[in-house]
Design a protein around this motif. Structure first.
Motif, PDB file in Angstrom:
ATOM      1  N   ARG A   1       1.090  -1.635   0.309  1.00 28.44           N
ATOM      2  CA  ARG A   1       0.122  -0.041  -0.324  1.00 28.44           C
ATOM      3  C   ARG A   1       0.991   0.954   0.284  1.00 28.44           C
ATOM      4  N   TYR A   2       2.129   0.954   0.142  1.00 31.72           N
ATOM      5  CA  TYR A   2       3.077   2.471   0.095  1.00 31.72           C
ATOM      6  C   TYR A   2       3.156   2.963  -1.191  1.00 31.72           C
ATOM      7  N   GLN A   3       2.663   3.914  -1.306  1.00 30.25           N
ATOM      8  CA  GLN A   3       2.936   5.321  -1.348  1.00 30.25           C
ATOM      9  C   GLN A   3       3.734   6.435  -1.781  1.00 30.25           C
ATOM     10  N   PRO A   4       4.473   6.346  -2.468  1.00 30.88           N
ATOM     11  CA  PRO A   4       6.141   7.453  -2.273  1.00 30.88           C
ATOM     12  C   PRO A   4       5.541   8.425  -1.785  1.00 30.88           C
ATOM     13  N   LYS A   5       6.012   8.758  -0.570  1.00 31.92           N
ATOM     14  CA  LYS A   5       5.245  10.606  -0.399  1.00 31.92           C
ATOM     15  C   LYS A   5       6.666  11.019   0.062  1.00 31.92           C
ATOM     16  N   ILE A   6       7.704  10.896  -0.541  1.00 33.24           N
ATOM     17  CA  ILE A   6       9.175  11.361  -0.456  1.00 33.24           C
ATOM     18  C   ILE A   6       9.638  11.636  -2.100  1.00 33.24           C
ATOM     19  N   VAL A   7       9.683  13.079  -1.889  1.00 38.39           N
ATOM     20  CA  VAL A   7       9.369  13.292  -3.372  1.00 38.39           C
ATOM     21  C   VAL A   7      11.075  13.989  -3.221  1.00 38.39           C
ATOM     22  N   SER A   8      11.657  14.250  -2.339  1.00 40.06           N
ATOM     23  CA  SER A   8      13.245  15.093  -2.131  1.00 40.06           C
ATOM     24  C   SER A   8      13.407  15.122  -0.756  1.00 40.06           C
ATOM     25  N   TYR A   9      14.668  15.431  -0.186  1.00 43.51           N
ATOM     26  CA  TYR A   9      15.418  15.757   0.595  1.00 43.51           C
ATOM     27  C   TYR A   9      14.758  16.346   1.992  1.00 43.51           C
TER      28      TYR A   9
ATOM     29  N   PHE B   1      20.796   8.752  11.333  1.00 44.83           N
ATOM     30  CA  PHE B   1      21.692   9.777  11.636  1.00 44.83           C
ATOM     31  C   PHE B   1      22.335  11.129  11.000  1.00 44.83           C
ATOM     32  N   ASP B   2      22.051  10.673   9.335  1.00 44.00           N
ATOM     33  CA  ASP B   2      22.793  12.625   9.273  1.00 44.00           C
ATOM     34  C   ASP B   2      21.393  13.006   8.468  1.00 44.00           C
ATOM     35  N   LEU B   3      20.200  12.836   8.359  1.00 49.92           N
ATOM     36  CA  LEU B   3      18.985  13.150   8.838  1.00 49.92           C
ATOM     37  C   LEU B   3      18.789  14.405   9.892  1.00 49.92           C
ATOM     38  N   MET B   4      18.899  13.284  11.371  1.00 44.07           N
ATOM     39  CA  MET B   4      18.813  13.798  12.868  1.00 44.07           C
ATOM     40  C   MET B   4      20.074  14.391  12.528  1.00 44.07           C
ATOM     41  N   SER B   5      20.980  14.740  12.124  1.00 45.21           N
ATOM     42  CA  SER B   5      22.046  15.481  12.166  1.00 45.21           C
ATOM     43  C   SER B   5      21.908  17.370  11.915  1.00 45.21           C
ATOM     44  N   ALA B   6      21.238  17.044  10.540  1.00 42.46           N
ATOM     45  CA  ALA B   6      20.574  18.103  10.123  1.00 42.46           C
ATOM     46  C   ALA B   6      19.875  18.908  10.217  1.00 42.46           C
ATOM     47  N   ASN B   7      19.201  18.306  11.390  1.00 44.13           N
ATOM     48  CA  ASN B   7      18.084  19.023  12.154  1.00 44.13           C
ATOM     49  C   ASN B   7      18.328  19.493  13.211  1.00 44.13           C
ATOM     50  N   GLU B   8      19.307  19.952  13.222  1.00 44.26           N
ATOM     51  CA  GLU B   8      20.273  20.219  15.046  1.00 44.26           C
ATOM     52  C   GLU B   8      20.167  21.854  14.370  1.00 44.26           C
TER      53      GLU B   8
ATOM     54  N   ALA C   1      11.285  16.976   2.193  1.00 41.51           N
ATOM     55  CA  ALA C   1      10.927  16.442   2.880  1.00 41.51           C
ATOM     56  C   ALA C   1      11.694  15.547   3.591  1.00 41.51           C
ATOM     57  N   LEU C   2      12.292  14.436   3.604  1.00 41.52           N
ATOM     58  CA  LEU C   2      12.910  13.617   3.969  1.00 41.52           C
ATOM     59  C   LEU C   2      12.797  14.096   5.330  1.00 41.52           C
ATOM     60  N   CYS C   3      14.037  15.642   5.428  1.00 43.18           N
ATOM     61  CA  CYS C   3      14.378  15.865   6.241  1.00 43.18           C
ATOM     62  C   CYS C   3      13.394  16.528   7.864  1.00 43.18           C
ATOM     63  N   LYS C   4      11.973  16.658   6.645  1.00 45.24           N
ATOM     64  CA  LYS C   4      10.889  17.203   8.148  1.00 45.24           C
ATOM     65  C   LYS C   4      10.413  16.048   8.574  1.00 45.24           C
ATOM     66  N   ASP C   5      10.386  14.592   8.114  1.00 46.46           N
ATOM     67  CA  ASP C   5       9.830  13.976   8.808  1.00 46.46           C
ATOM     68  C   ASP C   5      10.663  12.341   8.428  1.00 46.46           C
ATOM     69  N   PRO C   6      11.814  12.675   9.941  1.00 50.75           N
ATOM     70  CA  PRO C   6      13.508  11.285   9.264  1.00 50.75           C
ATOM     71  C   PRO C   6      12.523  10.409   9.749  1.00 50.75           C
ATOM     72  N   LEU C   7      11.589  10.422  10.568  1.00 48.63           N
ATOM     73  CA  LEU C   7      11.007   8.814  12.002  1.00 48.63           C
ATOM     74  C   LEU C   7       9.815   8.246  10.373  1.00 48.63           C
ATOM     75  N   ILE C   8       9.943   8.567   9.583  1.00 39.94           N
ATOM     76  CA  ILE C   8       9.236   7.552   8.795  1.00 39.94           C
ATOM     77  C   ILE C   8       9.701   6.539   8.398  1.00 39.94           C
ATOM     78  N   LEU C   9      11.737   6.750   8.646  1.00 37.41           N
ATOM     79  CA  LEU C   9      12.318   5.028   8.017  1.00 37.41           C
ATOM     80  C   LEU C   9      11.733   4.676   9.170  1.00 37.41           C
ATOM     81  N   LEU C  10      10.891   4.260   9.932  1.00 36.34           N
ATOM     82  CA  LEU C  10      11.311   3.529  11.266  1.00 36.34           C
ATOM     83  C   LEU C  10       9.789   3.127  11.046  1.00 36.34           C
ATOM     84  N   GLN C  11       8.995   2.639  10.216  1.00 38.18           N
ATOM     85  CA  GLN C  11       7.726   2.964   8.592  1.00 38.18           C
ATOM     86  C   GLN C  11       8.665   1.528   8.638  1.00 38.18           C
TER      87      GLN C  11
END
Length: 144
Positions: A97-105, A137-144, A107-117
């Motif tokens: 059912r997953y439809q890629p919602k990530i269209v840019s880096y 880890f890189d996404l969390m570093s980018a959010n600091e 967007a991924l930075c805004k919601d890095p916890l999507i990886l936990l899905q």
């Protein structure tokens, strides 16, 4: 705060990483077999290796080959491009059912916890788990 907690959980749940606690040392090593290829490793090749590992149609059930391709691809292509392809491939394999919602880096930075899905089978494969941890880890570093 979040980065420190994440590192604690990584070391707790991934004891194979305890030996090398320096930041990303365990991911910065070069792969002799992959880096000596004539053609550069593309993000599509990484996605194919991830899909092979997840579908158990490979001789690499641990995902280490996919991880080596991931690292080699990041040395040639922008890491954001490789990360988007990697996360998309892993999440797409986790659910029909997953439809890629990530269209840019971004967007991924805004919601890095999507990886936990990602499904549990992904986290059980050593190479895929380390890829996901690296991206997270890189996404969390980018959010600091």
């Amino acid at each position: 705060c979040c980065k420190k907690t994440l590192k604690h959980y990584i070391l707790h749940h991934c004891p194979d990483l305890i030996k090398t606690r320096e930041r990303n040392k365990w991911l910065d090593r070069d792969s002799e077999n992959v880096s000596n290829q004539d053609c550069p490793v593309t993000p599509v090749m990484v996605c194919d290796a991830i899909n092979d590992c997840i579908q158990k149609s490979t001789t690499d059930p641990t995902g280490v080959r996919a991880e080596k391709l991931f690292l080699a691809s990041r040395s040639t292509y922008p890491s954001a491009t490789v990360d988007i392809a990697t996360v998309g491939s892993i999440l797409a394999s986790s659910s029909n059912r997953y439809q890629p919602k990530i269209v840019s880096y971004v967007a991924l930075c805004k919601d890095p916890l999507i990886l936990l899905q990602a499904r549990a089978a992904v986290w059980k494969c050593k190479g895929l788990r380390r890829m996901m941890i690296r991206v997270l880890f890189d996404l969390m570093s980018a959010n600091e």
